[in-house]
Design an enzyme around this catalytic site. Structure first.
Site, PDB file in Angstrom:
ATOM      1  CG  PHE A 102      -1.943  -1.205   1.445  1.00  0.00           C
ATOM      2  CD1 PHE A 102      -2.684  -1.413   0.331  1.00  0.00           C
ATOM      3  CD2 PHE A 102      -1.676  -2.090   2.455  1.00  0.00           C
ATOM      4  CE1 PHE A 102      -3.698  -2.597   0.303  1.00  0.00           C
ATOM      5  CE2 PHE A 102      -2.661  -3.307   2.403  1.00  0.00           C
ATOM      6  CZ  PHE A 102      -3.527  -3.512   1.452  1.00  0.00           C
ATOM      7  CD1 TRP A 110       8.900   2.425   1.668  1.00  0.00           C
ATOM      8  CD2 TRP A 110       8.971   3.446   3.559  1.00  0.00           C
ATOM      9  NE1 TRP A 110       8.794   1.366   2.401  1.00  0.00           N
ATOM     10  CE2 TRP A 110       8.912   2.047   3.589  1.00  0.00           C
ATOM     11  CE3 TRP A 110       9.045   4.292   4.611  1.00  0.00           C
ATOM     12  CZ2 TRP A 110       8.819   1.355   4.832  1.00  0.00           C
ATOM     13  CZ3 TRP A 110       8.919   3.597   5.838  1.00  0.00           C
ATOM     14  CH2 TRP A 110       8.815   2.373   6.125  1.00  0.00           C
ATOM     15  CG  ASN A 111      12.267   6.408  -2.757  1.00  0.00           C
ATOM     16  OD1 ASN A 111      12.057   5.451  -3.589  1.00  0.00           O
ATOM     17  ND2 ASN A 111      11.337   7.451  -3.098  1.00  0.00           N
ATOM     18  CG  HIS A 171      27.674  21.149   3.635  1.00  0.00           C
ATOM     19  ND1 HIS A 171      27.394  22.542   3.902  1.00  0.00           N
ATOM     20  CD2 HIS A 171      27.968  20.628   4.466  1.00  0.00           C
ATOM     21  CE1 HIS A 171      27.503  22.497   5.354  1.00  0.00           C
ATOM     22  NE2 HIS A 171      28.113  21.170   5.878  1.00  0.00           N
ATOM     23  CG  HIS A 196      23.690  23.113   1.269  1.00  0.00           C
ATOM     24  ND1 HIS A 196      24.346  22.897   0.036  1.00  0.00           N
ATOM     25  CD2 HIS A 196      25.014  23.612   1.998  1.00  0.00           C
ATOM     26  CE1 HIS A 196      25.630  23.453  -0.216  1.00  0.00           C
ATOM     27  NE2 HIS A 196      25.964  23.647   0.963  1.00  0.00           N
ATOM     28  CG  ASP A 243      27.148  26.305   4.217  1.00  0.00           C
ATOM     29  OD1 ASP A 243      26.922  25.273   3.916  1.00  0.00           O
ATOM     30  OD2 ASP A 243      27.743  26.985   3.395  1.00  0.00           O
ATOM     31  CG  HIS A 268      30.392  24.318   6.843  1.00  0.00           C
ATOM     32  ND1 HIS A 268      30.672  23.261   6.624  1.00  0.00           N
ATOM     33  CD2 HIS A 268      30.431  25.133   5.619  1.00  0.00           C
ATOM     34  CE1 HIS A 268      30.947  23.129   5.312  1.00  0.00           C
ATOM     35  NE2 HIS A 268      31.052  24.259   4.629  1.00  0.00           N
ATOM     36  CG  HIS A 314      32.864  28.865   3.729  1.00  0.00           C
ATOM     37  ND1 HIS A 314      32.818  29.181   2.282  1.00  0.00           N
ATOM     38  CD2 HIS A 314      31.947  27.774   4.124  1.00  0.00           C
ATOM     39  CE1 HIS A 314      31.626  28.395   1.867  1.00  0.00           C
ATOM     40  NE2 HIS A 314      31.433  27.551   2.673  1.00  0.00           N
TER      41      HIS A 314
END
Length: 259
Positions: free
Chosen positions: A59, A62-63, A70, A74, A76, A80, A209
């Site tokens: 029924f 899904w996976n 990242h 996405h 950071d 990070h 960064h």
């Protein structure tokens, strides 16, 4: 229902507010950051089917999936980067800090002429000359046009004959201004990382960064549809997975814009 919430919902349902998806799709072709071979590498996105209305599960569909924190569009977190090691991991960032005004800085013409273009204080001052000081708690987004290259990994990474990626980013001076003189949440870009492709050769290396995360600010990467946002007047919402001790996470990023 509270009048403020009711007004918001009416705006969304009635078209007075548009919801813009700023998120690129996650799939096996999603471009990822590639580091020199002596360093650890992030895995690309892999989807594996568990069941699909069959003998494995009659029924349901899904996976499972594997990827790095990242990958694709996405967030950071400050932790990070080495300079932010004592700052927040993604699960400890207050959820209200994922929502803020959108400040969209136009750079498309410059990036067409020079793929190594950097967002500088001059860009920020020009924006402020039109719209006033960058508001507190803003997401500052560099509109470079690079998102149009996302489906072509080679064009997106844009490696030159020198083997270096030639993509735009945030300058040291802009990162210093945004963290030292403006109370921003962080920056967002259409490229695979918030620093320029050549930023490993800068002083300091990877300045955005280094400065942004050291100041406890965040980054958003691989954004889509920035061409649909006004330079001022949007609200950006970036929701990562609540990964305990995570350095970042794939995120669904949206913007609300007056219709």
């Amino acid at each position: 229902m509270n009048d403020t919430i009711e007004s918001l919902m009416q705006g969304i349902r009635g078209g007075g507010l548009r919801v813009i998806d700023l998120t690129q799709p996650l799939n096996s072709n999603t471009p990822i950051i590639e580091l020199p071979p002596q360093w650890g590498q992030t895995p690309g996105f892999t989807l594996k089917e568990i069941s699909r209305y069959d003998e494995r599960g009659p029924f349901w569909y899904w996976n499972s999936f594997e990827t790095g924190e990242h990958t694709g569009t996405h967030l950071d977190a400050p932790a990070h980067w080495a300079t932010g090691r004592d700052k927040s991991t993604v699960d400890r960032i207050p959820v209200s800090s994922f929502i803020g005004p959108g400040v969209v800085v136009e750079m498309r013409e410059e990036c067409r002429a020079n793929p190594d273009a950097l967002l500088t204080p001059d860009h920020l001052h020009r924006w402020e000359s039109r719209y006033g000081e960058i508001p507190a708690g803003a997401w500052v987004l560099a509109r470079t046009g690079w998102g149009d290259r996302f489906s072509d990994a080679a064009a997106y990474k844009n490696a030159g004959e020198d083997g270096m990626p030639h993509v735009p980013g945030i300058s040291k001076e802009a990162a210093e201004l945004l963290t030292g003189q403006r109370d921003v949440l962080g920056v967002g870009v259409e490229t695979v990382g918030t620093d320029a492709g050549m930023a490993g050769t800068f002083d300091p290396p990877f300045p955005n960064h280094n400065i942004m995360h050291g100041a406890g600010r965040m980054g958003l990467t691989s954004l889509a549809n920035l061409d649909q946002l006004p330079e001022a007047g949007s609200v950006v919402i970036a929701l990562p997975l609540k990964i305990e001790d995570g350095s970042g996470s794939p995120a669904r990023v949206i913007a609300l814009v007056a219709g």
